[in-house]
Design an enzyme around this catalytic site. Structure first.
Site, PDB file in Angstrom:
ATOM      1  N   ASP A 170      78.061  74.075  91.421  1.00  0.00           N
ATOM      2  CA  ASP A 170      77.781  72.669  91.147  1.00  0.00           C
ATOM      3  C   ASP A 170      79.088  71.997  90.724  1.00  0.00           C
ATOM      4  O   ASP A 170      79.704  72.409  89.737  1.00  0.00           O
ATOM      5  CB  ASP A 170      76.755  72.622  90.005  1.00  0.00           C
ATOM      6  N   ILE A 171      79.489  70.979  91.437  1.00  0.00           N
ATOM      7  CA  ILE A 171      80.791  70.361  91.166  1.00  0.00           C
ATOM      8  C   ILE A 171      80.850  69.715  89.784  1.00  0.00           C
ATOM      9  O   ILE A 171      81.920  69.613  89.194  1.00  0.00           O
ATOM     10  CB  ILE A 171      81.158  69.360  92.285  1.00  0.00           C
ATOM     11  N   GLY A 216      72.255  63.043  96.669  1.00  0.00           N
ATOM     12  CA  GLY A 216      73.182  64.156  96.879  1.00  0.00           C
ATOM     13  C   GLY A 216      74.139  64.345  95.716  1.00  0.00           C
ATOM     14  O   GLY A 216      73.773  64.189  94.541  1.00  0.00           O
ATOM     15  N   VAL A 217      75.365  64.651  96.046  1.00  0.00           N
ATOM     16  CA  VAL A 217      76.353  64.952  95.011  1.00  0.00           C
ATOM     17  C   VAL A 217      76.657  63.712  94.163  1.00  0.00           C
ATOM     18  O   VAL A 217      76.943  63.812  92.963  1.00  0.00           O
ATOM     19  CB  VAL A 217      77.619  65.575  95.647  1.00  0.00           C
ATOM     20  N   ASP A 218      76.565  62.553  94.762  1.00  0.00           N
ATOM     21  CA  ASP A 218      76.799  61.283  94.060  1.00  0.00           C
ATOM     22  C   ASP A 218      75.817  61.151  92.882  1.00  0.00           C
ATOM     23  O   ASP A 218      76.216  60.868  91.735  1.00  0.00           O
ATOM     24  CB  ASP A 218      76.592  60.147  95.078  1.00  0.00           C
ATOM     25  N   THR A 274      78.798  66.014 104.865  1.00  0.00           N
ATOM     26  CA  THR A 274      77.926  66.963 105.583  1.00  0.00           C
ATOM     27  C   THR A 274      76.506  67.051 105.020  1.00  0.00           C
ATOM     28  O   THR A 274      75.735  67.912 105.434  1.00  0.00           O
ATOM     29  CB  THR A 274      78.540  68.377 105.606  1.00  0.00           C
TER      30      THR A 274
END
Ligand code: ADP
Length: 173
Positions: A12-13, A34-36, A120
């Site tokens: 997890d970033i 998503g990641v945002d 992606t």
């Protein structure tokens, strides 16, 4: 041989202890899925407040903010291209996300960075193609900028991890 400064990890970033994590943002910079979404949740409301002052960001460009409650000091927000079949400059725009990010790292004298797999997820950029572009641009930036100490690629799922593993092997063979 692959550059020793490049690391591929599964995870997890938002947990990464680096100078800057990269957000696969959208052009409004108002948060998203998503990641945002994960980055905004982990950073707390201060991040969205600062993002609101920036007036958005064009695809392929990048903006820097503080990291707020994240372990990372900064967040670099870069909107990737929405994949539309490859005929509307998607490859160059994705490469530009990496180039714009490294330009900001250089301007702010930052030495460690973590990237998600930009484009992606929701934007559907084909993963093998995206991973090759990402690694080509990361390697180029590392060659040009010896002061960068570490680039972590954070794969959130197996499919992403496998694609970047393949791309790393292609590069070193
Ligand atoms: P885009 O809109 O650029 O496609 P997404 O956020 O939808 O961006 O997806 C980009 C990548 O980020 C995908 O591989 C997705 O699985 C991954 N991702 C989602 N959440 C996280 C997270 N917390 N840490 C790292 N990567 C994540």
């Amino acid at each position: 041989m692959s550059d020793r400064r490049i690391q591929l990890v599964k995870g997890d970033i938002t947990q990464q202890r680096v100078d800057a994590i990269v957000n696969a943002a959208n052009t409004s910079l108002r948060g998203g899925g998503g990641v945002d979404g994960a980055i905004h949740r982990a950073a707390g409301p201060g991040l969205l407040e600062e993002c609101r002052t920036l007036g958005g960001c064009p695809t392929g460009d990048a903006r820097i903010t503080k990291g707020y409650d994240l372990p990372a000091r900064y967040v670099i927000h870069t909107p990737g291209p929405v994949w539309q079949g490859g005929g509307v400059n998607e490859d160059a725009l994705l490469a530009s996300c990496y180039q714009s990010t490294f330009a900001l790292l250089h301007d702010h004298n930052l030495k460690t960075v973590a990237f998600p797999s930009i484009g992606t997820g929701i934007y559907r950029f084909p993963i093998d193609r995206a991973s090759r572009i990402a690694l080509r641009e990361i390697r180029r930036a590392l060659n040009e900028n010896p002061s960068i100490e570490r680039v972590v690629i954070v794969a959130f799922d197996e499919r992403t991890f496998d694609a970047y593993t393949r791309a790393l092997m292609e590069e070193s063979s």
